[in-house]
Design a protein around this motif. Structure first.
Motif, PDB file in Angstrom:
ATOM      1  N   LEU A 158      12.803   1.578   2.811  1.00  0.00           N
ATOM      2  CA  LEU A 158      11.786   1.270   3.675  1.00  0.00           C
ATOM      3  C   LEU A 158      11.732  -0.327   4.289  1.00  0.00           C
ATOM      4  CD1 LEU A 158       8.458   3.085   2.249  1.00  0.00           C
ATOM      5  CD2 LEU A 158       9.129   2.872   4.613  1.00  0.00           C
ATOM      6  N   LYS A 159      11.534  -0.544   5.330  1.00  0.00           N
ATOM      7  CA  LYS A 159      11.671  -1.886   5.771  1.00  0.00           C
ATOM      8  C   LYS A 159      10.387  -2.296   6.255  1.00  0.00           C
ATOM      9  CE  LYS A 159      15.625  -1.217   8.199  1.00  0.00           C
ATOM     10  NZ  LYS A 159      16.174   0.082   7.397  1.00  0.00           N
ATOM     11  N   CYS A 160       9.174  -1.939   5.544  1.00  0.00           N
ATOM     12  CA  CYS A 160       7.930  -2.506   5.715  1.00  0.00           C
ATOM     13  C   CYS A 160       6.986  -1.803   4.704  1.00  0.00           C
ATOM     14  CB  CYS A 160       7.476  -1.716   7.178  1.00  0.00           C
ATOM     15  SG  CYS A 160       7.715   0.121   7.280  1.00  0.00           S
ATOM     16  N   SER A 161       5.836  -2.222   4.707  1.00  0.00           N
ATOM     17  CA  SER A 161       4.730  -1.624   3.759  1.00  0.00           C
ATOM     18  C   SER A 161       4.869  -0.106   4.194  1.00  0.00           C
ATOM     19  CB  SER A 161       3.401  -2.032   4.058  1.00  0.00           C
ATOM     20  OG  SER A 161       3.598  -3.386   3.479  1.00  0.00           O
ATOM     21  N   GLY A 162       4.550   0.722   3.594  1.00  0.00           N
ATOM     22  CA  GLY A 162       4.769   2.076   3.777  1.00  0.00           C
ATOM     23  C   GLY A 162       4.720   3.137   2.512  1.00  0.00           C
ATOM     24  N   TRP A 163       5.011   4.679   3.028  1.00  0.00           N
ATOM     25  CA  TRP A 163       5.237   5.587   1.892  1.00  0.00           C
ATOM     26  C   TRP A 163       6.101   6.364   2.244  1.00  0.00           C
ATOM     27  CZ3 TRP A 163       0.575   7.002  -1.126  1.00  0.00           C
ATOM     28  CH2 TRP A 163      -0.528   5.742  -0.640  1.00  0.00           C
ATOM     29  N   GLY A 164       6.668   7.049   1.075  1.00  0.00           N
ATOM     30  CA  GLY A 164       7.609   8.037   1.044  1.00  0.00           C
ATOM     31  C   GLY A 164       7.095   9.283   1.009  1.00  0.00           C
ATOM     32  N   TRP A 165       7.259  10.510   1.407  1.00  0.00           N
ATOM     33  CA  TRP A 165       6.830  11.729   1.379  1.00  0.00           C
ATOM     34  C   TRP A 165       7.817  12.906   1.169  1.00  0.00           C
ATOM     35  CZ3 TRP A 165       1.404  11.651   1.282  1.00  0.00           C
ATOM     36  CH2 TRP A 165       0.726  10.422   1.947  1.00  0.00           C
ATOM     37  N   LEU A 206      12.385  14.999   3.389  1.00  0.00           N
ATOM     38  CA  LEU A 206      11.942  13.674   3.032  1.00  0.00           C
ATOM     39  C   LEU A 206      11.428  13.046   4.127  1.00  0.00           C
ATOM     40  CD1 LEU A 206      14.268  13.111   0.351  1.00  0.00           C
ATOM     41  CD2 LEU A 206      11.746  13.607  -0.050  1.00  0.00           C
ATOM     42  N   THR A 207      10.532  12.203   4.197  1.00  0.00           N
ATOM     43  CA  THR A 207      10.267  11.305   5.349  1.00  0.00           C
ATOM     44  C   THR A 207       9.426   9.941   4.858  1.00  0.00           C
ATOM     45  OG1 THR A 207       9.281  11.345   7.543  1.00  0.00           O
ATOM     46  CG2 THR A 207       7.990  12.406   6.097  1.00  0.00           C
ATOM     47  N   THR A 208       9.272   9.045   5.739  1.00  0.00           N
ATOM     48  CA  THR A 208       8.328   7.931   5.432  1.00  0.00           C
ATOM     49  C   THR A 208       7.431   7.586   6.479  1.00  0.00           C
ATOM     50  OG1 THR A 208       9.905   6.366   6.712  1.00  0.00           O
ATOM     51  CG2 THR A 208      10.493   6.762   4.328  1.00  0.00           C
ATOM     52  N   SER A 209       6.308   6.996   6.161  1.00  0.00           N
ATOM     53  CA  SER A 209       5.284   6.581   7.059  1.00  0.00           C
ATOM     54  C   SER A 209       5.114   4.929   6.996  1.00  0.00           C
ATOM     55  CB  SER A 209       4.014   7.449   7.012  1.00  0.00           C
ATOM     56  OG  SER A 209       3.325   7.241   5.807  1.00  0.00           O
ATOM     57  N   LYS A 210       5.051   4.381   8.128  1.00  0.00           N
ATOM     58  CA  LYS A 210       4.983   3.037   7.956  1.00  0.00           C
ATOM     59  C   LYS A 210       3.309   2.644   7.888  1.00  0.00           C
ATOM     60  CE  LYS A 210       4.296   1.950  12.974  1.00  0.00           C
ATOM     61  NZ  LYS A 210       2.664   1.741  12.822  1.00  0.00           N
ATOM     62  N   ASP A 211       3.168   1.433   7.074  1.00  0.00           N
ATOM     63  CA  ASP A 211       1.703   1.012   6.893  1.00  0.00           C
ATOM     64  C   ASP A 211       0.840   2.047   6.314  1.00  0.00           C
ATOM     65  OD1 ASP A 211       2.885  -1.362   7.844  1.00  0.00           O
ATOM     66  OD2 ASP A 211       2.301  -0.711  10.167  1.00  0.00           O
ATOM     67  N   GLN A 212      -0.209   2.312   7.034  1.00  0.00           N
ATOM     68  CA  GLN A 212      -0.993   3.545   6.414  1.00  0.00           C
ATOM     69  C   GLN A 212      -0.989   4.867   7.406  1.00  0.00           C
ATOM     70  OE1 GLN A 212      -1.932   3.655   3.473  1.00  0.00           O
ATOM     71  NE2 GLN A 212      -2.063   1.512   2.732  1.00  0.00           N
ATOM     72  N   ASP A 213       0.146   4.988   8.037  1.00  0.00           N
ATOM     73  CA  ASP A 213       0.244   6.209   9.030  1.00  0.00           C
ATOM     74  C   ASP A 213       0.186   7.374   8.118  1.00  0.00           C
ATOM     75  OD1 ASP A 213       0.161   4.642  10.989  1.00  0.00           O
ATOM     76  OD2 ASP A 213       2.434   4.954  11.446  1.00  0.00           O
ATOM     77  N   ASN A 270      -6.283 -17.777  10.714  1.00  0.00           N
ATOM     78  CA  ASN A 270      -6.523 -17.030   9.638  1.00  0.00           C
ATOM     79  C   ASN A 270      -7.112 -15.531  10.032  1.00  0.00           C
ATOM     80  OD1 ASN A 270      -5.990 -18.879   7.946  1.00  0.00           O
ATOM     81  ND2 ASN A 270      -8.075 -19.675   7.279  1.00  0.00           N
ATOM     82  N   THR A 271      -7.649 -15.543  11.187  1.00  0.00           N
ATOM     83  CA  THR A 271      -8.247 -14.215  11.676  1.00  0.00           C
ATOM     84  C   THR A 271      -6.953 -13.576  11.900  1.00  0.00           C
ATOM     85  OG1 THR A 271     -10.103 -15.295  12.710  1.00  0.00           O
ATOM     86  CG2 THR A 271      -9.670 -13.044  13.361  1.00  0.00           C
ATOM     87  N   ALA A 272      -5.893 -13.955  12.511  1.00  0.00           N
ATOM     88  CA  ALA A 272      -4.899 -13.391  12.794  1.00  0.00           C
ATOM     89  C   ALA A 272      -4.085 -12.747  11.685  1.00  0.00           C
ATOM     90  CB  ALA A 272      -3.947 -14.282  13.553  1.00  0.00           C
ATOM     91  N   LEU A 273      -3.947 -13.761  10.483  1.00  0.00           N
ATOM     92  CA  LEU A 273      -3.289 -13.465   9.367  1.00  0.00           C
ATOM     93  C   LEU A 273      -4.218 -12.080   8.800  1.00  0.00           C
ATOM     94  CD1 LEU A 273      -2.737 -17.034   7.958  1.00  0.00           C
ATOM     95  CD2 LEU A 273      -1.061 -15.144   8.018  1.00  0.00           C
ATOM     96  N   ALA A 274      -5.353 -12.272   8.803  1.00  0.00           N
ATOM     97  CA  ALA A 274      -6.197 -11.214   8.090  1.00  0.00           C
ATOM     98  C   ALA A 274      -6.200  -9.691   8.850  1.00  0.00           C
ATOM     99  CB  ALA A 274      -7.723 -11.586   8.088  1.00  0.00           C
ATOM    100  N   GLY A 275      -5.665  -9.918   9.941  1.00  0.00           N
ATOM    101  CA  GLY A 275      -5.656  -8.794  10.932  1.00  0.00           C
ATOM    102  C   GLY A 275      -4.295  -8.135  10.867  1.00  0.00           C
ATOM    103  N   ILE A 276      -3.449  -8.777   9.922  1.00  0.00           N
ATOM    104  CA  ILE A 276      -2.113  -7.941   9.977  1.00  0.00           C
ATOM    105  C   ILE A 276      -2.375  -6.631   9.100  1.00  0.00           C
ATOM    106  CG2 ILE A 276       0.171  -8.079   8.918  1.00  0.00           C
ATOM    107  CD1 ILE A 276       0.212 -11.094   9.811  1.00  0.00           C
ATOM    108  N   GLN A 277      -1.933  -5.561   9.732  1.00  0.00           N
ATOM    109  CA  GLN A 277      -2.090  -4.271   8.995  1.00  0.00           C
ATOM    110  C   GLN A 277      -0.746  -3.723   8.504  1.00  0.00           C
ATOM    111  OE1 GLN A 277      -3.904  -1.765  11.900  1.00  0.00           O
ATOM    112  NE2 GLN A 277      -5.967  -2.308  11.023  1.00  0.00           N
ATOM    113  N   GLY A 278      -0.504  -4.085   7.109  1.00  0.00           N
ATOM    114  CA  GLY A 278       1.067  -3.928   6.693  1.00  0.00           C
ATOM    115  C   GLY A 278       1.575  -5.217   6.500  1.00  0.00           C
ATOM    116  N   SER A 279       2.992  -5.168   6.204  1.00  0.00           N
ATOM    117  CA  SER A 279       3.694  -6.584   6.051  1.00  0.00           C
ATOM    118  C   SER A 279       3.946  -7.204   7.357  1.00  0.00           C
ATOM    119  CB  SER A 279       5.008  -6.141   5.312  1.00  0.00           C
ATOM    120  OG  SER A 279       4.715  -5.421   4.170  1.00  0.00           O
ATOM    121  N   GLY A 280       4.217  -8.534   7.223  1.00  0.00           N
ATOM    122  CA  GLY A 280       4.323  -9.351   8.664  1.00  0.00           C
ATOM    123  C   GLY A 280       3.961 -10.782   8.256  1.00  0.00           C
ATOM    124  N   TRP A 281       4.147 -11.361   9.429  1.00  0.00           N
ATOM    125  CA  TRP A 281       4.003 -12.951   9.693  1.00  0.00           C
ATOM    126  C   TRP A 281       3.133 -13.102  10.649  1.00  0.00           C
ATOM    127  CZ3 TRP A 281       7.248 -16.709   7.027  1.00  0.00           C
ATOM    128  CH2 TRP A 281       8.105 -16.007   5.996  1.00  0.00           C
TER     129      TRP A 281
END
Lengths: 218, 204
Positions: free
Chosen positions: A127-134, A146-153, B124-135
């Motif tokens: 995984l190259k992000c926050s995410g899940w393996g399923w 087997l699959t992955t979903s990114k972030d909270q997908d 800071n709003t932009a930072l807080a709005g990142i959903q998941g990993s990022g910059w």
């Protein structure tokens, strides 16, 4: 317009320290009472904004809310499935023998349960992000994949989630730091195979249980 | 003329321009050490490995393999670039970190955001709005010359139309050991260790 149902944080089916030493009590406490709770709170807030936008026929605001709902509702669904597919290591359900039908299907698909675990871990570490393996079952073909979903997908339409592993850094960092390989290895000691077998056999609605209404609104 | 084989230079982990503990209390020494020695090093190693595979695919004229490697190059190459820029745009507060931008950077920020305080709030709003990993980045639009705040997912680097000026890492590994889920506290504390001189240098 009907009042929007409020979602609530589900209780864990075990104590916060019950998955030690594989997942620390501190991680479980923060993960459940902070991260998951935040998803629930943000979801309820977004759904309330959505009701307002629907009542006003404000379609632009409704569209703007979709990403927020997708993220927080997905977070609520994914974490709920995750807690349920884990169980303390002392439980007999942590043995793949607690899932005889699924074990047979995994052996036929992947060679053995151990091979499935190796492949699953490779997927998790890739995984190259926050995410899940399923581990999922294709609803039409019945095939295991087997699959992955990114972030909270959540897992895509047409696939039934059987086993989900959270690979966000908050799921392991306080204990494993950057050694996510050890987390991915350790978590197999607390997988609830009995639950995974139930999902394997269940209808898609049965997998999501009380969440099925939520799933269709994502 | 005899053909010479071209050996690409390897990417290497840059030294930090300060000690691991030097950004405390904004960022703990333990976070800095893991972040630099482990996370950044892994991006460097994996980028070099992917580059080698890319070279092999190029020499075989295997276009499909070259394309298949792009996500790895983007992720690990991006991770290397992003972290290198991040270390440079931080500084201990006793050594110039914190405070407010000056000179042409101050003018550019005020032209886009009114004043520094509004800029900080928006960032800071932009930072807080990142959903998941990022910059989150303050970037310069190369066409208009104006500065703006943009967020990037995962390790996507600031390339193409924009020049990176100031980057803040919003991956959980950047703050979790110290701030856990209280990421807003990290976003608020990082302003005490921003190296505005380095940021201004990138604007020129």
């Amino acid at each position: 317009m009907a009042a929007q149902a409020k979602y609530t944080l589900p209780d864990l089916p075990y104590k916060h320290d019950a998955l030690e030493p594989h997942i620390s009590a501190q991680i479980m406490t923060l993960h459940h009472t902070k991260h998951h709770q935040t998803c629930v709170n943000n979801l309820n807030a977004a759904l309330s904004s959505l009701s307002t936008a629907v009542a006003k026929n404000d379609i632009v605001s409704q569209l703007h809310l979709q990403q927020n709902i997708n993220f927080n509702a997905g977070g609520h669904v994914n974490h709920t499935l995750f807690w349920e597919n884990l169980i303390p290591a002392s439980s007999p359900s942590t043995s793949p023998s607690a899932a005889p039908k699924l074990s047979a299907a995994l052996t036929s698909r992947f060679g053995s349960v151990e091979k499935l675990q190796e492949k699953f871990n490779a997927v998790l570490l890739g995984l190259k992000c926050s995410g899940w393996g399923w581990l999922v079952r294709d609803i039409e073909s019945g095939n295991l994949e087997l699959t992955t979903s990114k972030d909270q997908d959540i897992v895509p339409v047409g696939k039934k989630p059987l086993l989900g592993i959270d690979m966000w850094e908050h799921a392991y960092y306080l204990q494993y730091l950057n050694d996510k390989g050890s987390y991915a290895k350790g978590i197999w000691k607390v997988v609830n195979w009995k639950k995974v077998e139930e999902r394997f056999e269940s209808s898609p609605e049965g997998v999501f249980g009380i969440l099925s209404g939520l799933r269709s609104s994502i | 003329m005899a053909s010479t084989s071209f050996v690409r230079g390897k990417a290497t982990l840059p030294d930090l321009p300060y000690d691991y503990g030097a950004l405390e209390p904004s960022i703990s020494g333990k976070i800095m050490e893991l972040h630099h020695k482990n996370h950044h090093q892994t991006y460097v190693n994996s980028f070099n490995a992917a580059s080698e595979q890319l070279e092999a695919a190029e020499s075989k004229e295997d276009i499909a393999a070259q394309i298949a490697l792009q996500p790895l190059i983007n992720f690990h190459g991006g991770g290397h670039i992003n972290h290198t820029l991040f270390w440079e745009n931080l500084a201990p507060s006793k050594n110039g970190g914190g405070g407010e931008p000056a000179g042409s950077l101050k003018t550019a920020i005020e032209s886009s955001y009114g004043d520094f305080s509004q800029f900080k709030t928006k960032f800071n709003t932009a930072l807080a709005g990142i959903q998941g990993s990022g910059w989150a980045w303050l970037v310069k639009d190369n066409e208009t010359g104006q500065v703006q705040i943009r967020t990037y997912a995962n390790q996507d680097p600031v390339v193409g139309k924009y020049t990176p000026l100031l980057g803040v890492d919003a991956w959980e590994h950047a703050y979790y050991l110290q701030y856990q889920n209280r990421k807003a506290e990290y976003f608020s504390a990082i302003w005490d260790v921003i190296n505005w001189k380095a940021v201004e240098g990138r604007l020129k």
